[in-house]
Design an enzyme around this catalytic site. Structure first.
Site, PDB file in Angstrom:
ATOM      1  CB  SER A 103      -0.972  -0.002   1.174  1.00  0.00           C
ATOM      2  OG  SER A 103      -1.916   1.031   1.008  1.00  0.00           O
ATOM      3  CG  HIS A 111      -6.586   2.049   0.296  1.00  0.00           C
ATOM      4  ND1 HIS A 111      -6.265   3.119  -0.501  1.00  0.00           N
ATOM      5  CD2 HIS A 111      -5.691   2.058   1.309  1.00  0.00           C
ATOM      6  CE1 HIS A 111      -5.215   3.730   0.004  1.00  0.00           C
ATOM      7  NE2 HIS A 111      -4.854   3.117   1.103  1.00  0.00           N
TER       8      HIS A 111
END
Length: 788
Positions: free
Chosen positions: A72, A176
């Site tokens: 990420s 996300h």
């Protein structure tokens, strides 16, 4: 966190202070205001510490790694290490990313241990947890989910009952997940301010679990905000490349532990021809092979891995959300290494409409493309168009309100706008309704010439960007099947229409002035052998012709942006979709196959009939709305008499000038068999309708017996479609169902799978399987062409 690194790299620490406006050293080592746990502070802190850790590592070991990867946020550090951007740009990106994600709607996340992905999806589906997304694929036995607070709380007991470990995470939002759609859009705009270099070392993308392609940096960073962290697949890919040694940089050993689990629990993914990053190209991308117990190649140097904070996670693209199935009927998604569903079609198109794939569902008359269908598409990261044709304005308004309530996080949806040359005021009322509700996207259908209503919609809120280029805020997708109609949409709005709208106060002088610099459509959807109205065009001939016309018109008018050209009609299998993309389609749009889904506003009895069709089970029949013009529609013929009866009515109208001239036996047959009503009853019903809508039609009918006959025969077409939608069994043989051969091809494709029955067909699932199957087909074909 960071220790002595801040003093060691004091110049970069000072640069960070200049950019952020606060001391990153104080934040990390002291955190006096307890801000480190807030994502707008966490993300810059992680980026800086990871970047300085990498620079320190470089001083010790000058040999570059073979690969770079980051979990990420760590992907930003991997890109920094690969030379895609410098320290300062990376920090500015991360600062903006954290600030935008901090403003996202409230939500939360949870880690699920000892529960397979398949079991998680099964629990989601059976309990209608449709707002939860898979966030991180950390390891086969560790998956993170994200969603609204109440839904995550409801999921906890369900997973515990399945003997899984359910751990709520202390986060401020569903990072996300689809909740990040808003931040993603704003971040995409921010990314436009930067230029990125191709990574000098392959960087494994969280989005695709494959190395970045050159010029892919901005796209991936945007999509990463709402896409799954495919960590498990990323490590399997590296294992397949012969990597056995991994080195984690930054604080902690979270990633190292995850990698060990992946190495012991799942086999490598071997890409026969790996990615090669060159000057603007990717070479030799091949097929993935599952290797069980295979000996990897000799170990290469370690890839460098940058971790993300455990308080920040990532979401599945809607393809991996709770209610979708990513597997096409005959193949696994994981068998494709090169072409993926994400890179089919136009990237610009996907970004403009906020889509994950270049795939749409088209409008179908009488709200067969229902509000439920459109919502389902929007929540899955697709876009559907609501079918306004034949629907009362008040019902259209109610549907808009429903869709805006259900798609409240910025998910896209569109509305159909039908050309109405008979009642132009009705078309204008529809446009006014769209503008009142802020409808951004329309599908313009059945236009043979541009109308004032369409021009008004197109010109609303035109503006100029900082480069002085005209920007459209209402998007028009025009369905066309003939070059001359396409040309009218590739031209600017007619000066005469613009002048009239300006005089009426419908548009502003500024909008009128800017109208000269933009075409009438943002996108053209080339319609070929489709259900409903059709020119019987062939995709292989008409699509390339209109693509070339588009290029000529852009050059001639010097437009700042390119009109995208997509394909629709006849698309019901991966092979058909693949051919459209190979021919140059920027996107595809499906129709017939979607009316045989759970969400379609069609009767169950018709859906049962549709699922039995083969490719030869449709026919052309006269079109009721353009009866006198001899226009055709493509309809279902298996099990119904409609095509034959409709053709007979048209032939009678052409042959005779009045009902009285038709022989009595035929007249009796029509009234008793076709209409199940007398001509007098049908005309009275028709007369009452037209007196309210278009009185001139009745005046003309009273003077002209042939026109009266046409109105009476037209009633049959309206009636047969209404009976089909309502599912009136007594009228089964007269059902008018618009459909092309695509539904028959689709039925053959899904034979023997769960999609054989329409009760298992969902519009978003069909989109997933079709696009993924298309990628597989193209990979297979291109490998054959290359002699693999």
């Amino acid at each position: 966190m960071g220790g002595a690194l801040f003093d060691e790299f004091h110049e970069l620490t000072a640069k960070a202070y200049e950019i952020l406006g606060y001391s990153i050293k104080t934040l990390c080592l002291e955190d006096p205001n307890r801000q480190l746990g807030q994502t707008q502070f966490t993300q810059p802190a992680l980026y800086v510490v990871n970047a300085l850790t990498f620079l320190e590592k470089q001083r010790e070991d000058l040999k570059p790694p073979d690969y770079l990867a980051g979990h990420s946020l760590g992907e930003y550090n991997a890109l920094f290490a690969a030379g895609a951007f410098d320290f300062e740009i990376g920090l500015r990106l991360v600062q903006k990313r954290g600030a935008l994600m901090n403003k996202a709607p409230k939500g939360t996340m949870a880690a699920i241990l000892n529960c397979s992905e398949e079991k998680i999806r099964e629990i989601f589906k059976s309990n209608h947890l449709e707002t939860i997304d898979v966030a991180n694929y950390n390891a086969p036995s560790q998956i993170v989910i994200a969603g609204l607070q109440e839904d995550i709380q409801r999921a906890g007991p369900l997973f515990q009952a399945a003997n899984a470990v359910f751990i709520p995470l202390k986060v401020s939002a569903a990072f996300h997940s689809r909740q990040m759609q808003g931040p993603m859009k704003d971040f995409a705009t921010f990314l436009d301010n930067f230029t990125f270099a191709a990574p000098k070392i392959p960087v494994i993308s969280n989005v695709h679990a494959r190395p970045y392609q050159p010029h892919q940096v901005a796209t991936n960073l945007k999509e990463q905000i709402v896409s799954s962290v495919k960590w498990t697949e990323s490590i399997r890919y590296l294992m397949g490349q012969g990597i056995t040694d991994f080195e984690e940089l930054g604080p902690g050993d979270v990633l190292t532990k995850l990698i060990r689990k992946i190495q012991t629990e799942v086999p490598p993914l071997v890409v026969e021809a790996p990615f090669v990053i060159g000057k603007g190209s990717i070479q030799g991308r091949g097929t993935i092979v599952e290797v069980n117990g295979a000996q990897p190649r000799e170990s290469q140097s370690s890839p460098v891995l940058s971790p993300q904070s455990q308080s920040e996670s990532n979401k599945a693209t809607p393809a991996s959300s709770a209610y979708t199935s990513p597997k096409p009927p005959s193949t696994e998604r994981s068998t494709s290494a090169s072409i993926t569903p994400e890179n089919l079609g136009s990237r610009e198109f996907r970004e403009d409409y906020n889509l994950r794939y270049a795939y749409l569902s088209g409008a179908m008359y009488k709200a067969i493309a229902s509000k439920e269908l459109v919502v389902r598409m929007g929540k899955a990261g697709y876009m559907g168009f609501y079918g306004t044709g034949g629907v009362r304005l008040s019902e259209v308004e109610d549907s808009i309100q429903f869709m805006q309530r259900e798609l409240s996080q910025g998910e896209p949806f569109g509305m159909n706008l039908l050309c109405n040359l008979v009642q132009p005021e009705a078309e204008m009322e529809m446009v006014d309704l769209f503008l009142r509700y802020g409808i951004k996207y329309i599908e313009a259908s059945a236009y043979i010439r541009i109308t004032p209503a369409l021009v008004k919609y197109r010109l609303k809120e035109l503006s100029r960007n900082r480069r002085g280029e005209v920007v459209t805020h209402t998007k028009v997708m025009a369905k066309v099947s003939r070059p001359e109609v396409a040309r009218s949409f590739l031209e600017p709005a007619s000066e005469g229409i613009v002048k009239k709208l300006l005089e009426q106060g419908q548009i502003t002088p500024e909008e009128a002035d800017m109208s000269k610099e933009v075409p009438m459509a943002d996108d053209l959807c080339v319609e070929s052998d489709s259900g409903g109205h059709t020119d019987m065009a062939v995709t292989a001939t008409v699509l390339p012709a209109i693509v070339r016309l588009r290029d000529e018109m852009r050059h001639h008018h010097r437009y700042a942006t390119r009109v995208r050209v997509g394909s629709s009609g006849g698309i019901g299998t991966p092979e058909a979709a693949a051919s459209a993309f190979v021919l140059g389609a920027d996107f595809i749009l499906t129709g017939s196959i979607n009316q045989c889904t759970v969400e379609a506003g069609m009767s169950h009895i018709v859906k049962e009939m549709l699922q039995q069709l083969n490719v030869q089970d449709t026919a052309y029949a006269p079109a009721g709305d353009m009866f006198e013009l001899g226009a055709k529609v493509q309809v279902m013929k298996k099990g119904v008499f409609f095509p034959a009866r409709a053709t007979k009515l048209y032939d009678l109208w052409r042959t005779y000038n009045s009902l009285e001239q038709i022989d009595p036996i035929t007249n009796k047959q029509i009234q008793e068999k076709f209409f199940k009503k007398s001509f007098e009853e049908v005309y009275e019903e028709t007369r009452n309708y037209y007196l309210q809508k278009v009185p001139s039609e009745i005046e003309k009918a009273e003077r002209n017996p042939k026109h009266k006959m046409a109105l009476i025969f037209r009633w049959y077409f309206i009636h047969t479609m209404r009976m089909a939608i309502q599912g009136k069994e007594d009228y089964r043989v007269d059902f008018q169902v618009h459909s092309g051969p695509a539904i028959g091809a689709f039925n053959q494709w899904v034979k023997g799978t769960d999609l054989k029955d329409w009760q298992n067909r969902h519009v978003d699932d069909i989109g997933d399987r079709l696009m993924e199957g298309t990628a597989e087909i193209l990979n297979q074909r291109f490998q054959c062409f290359l002699g693999a």
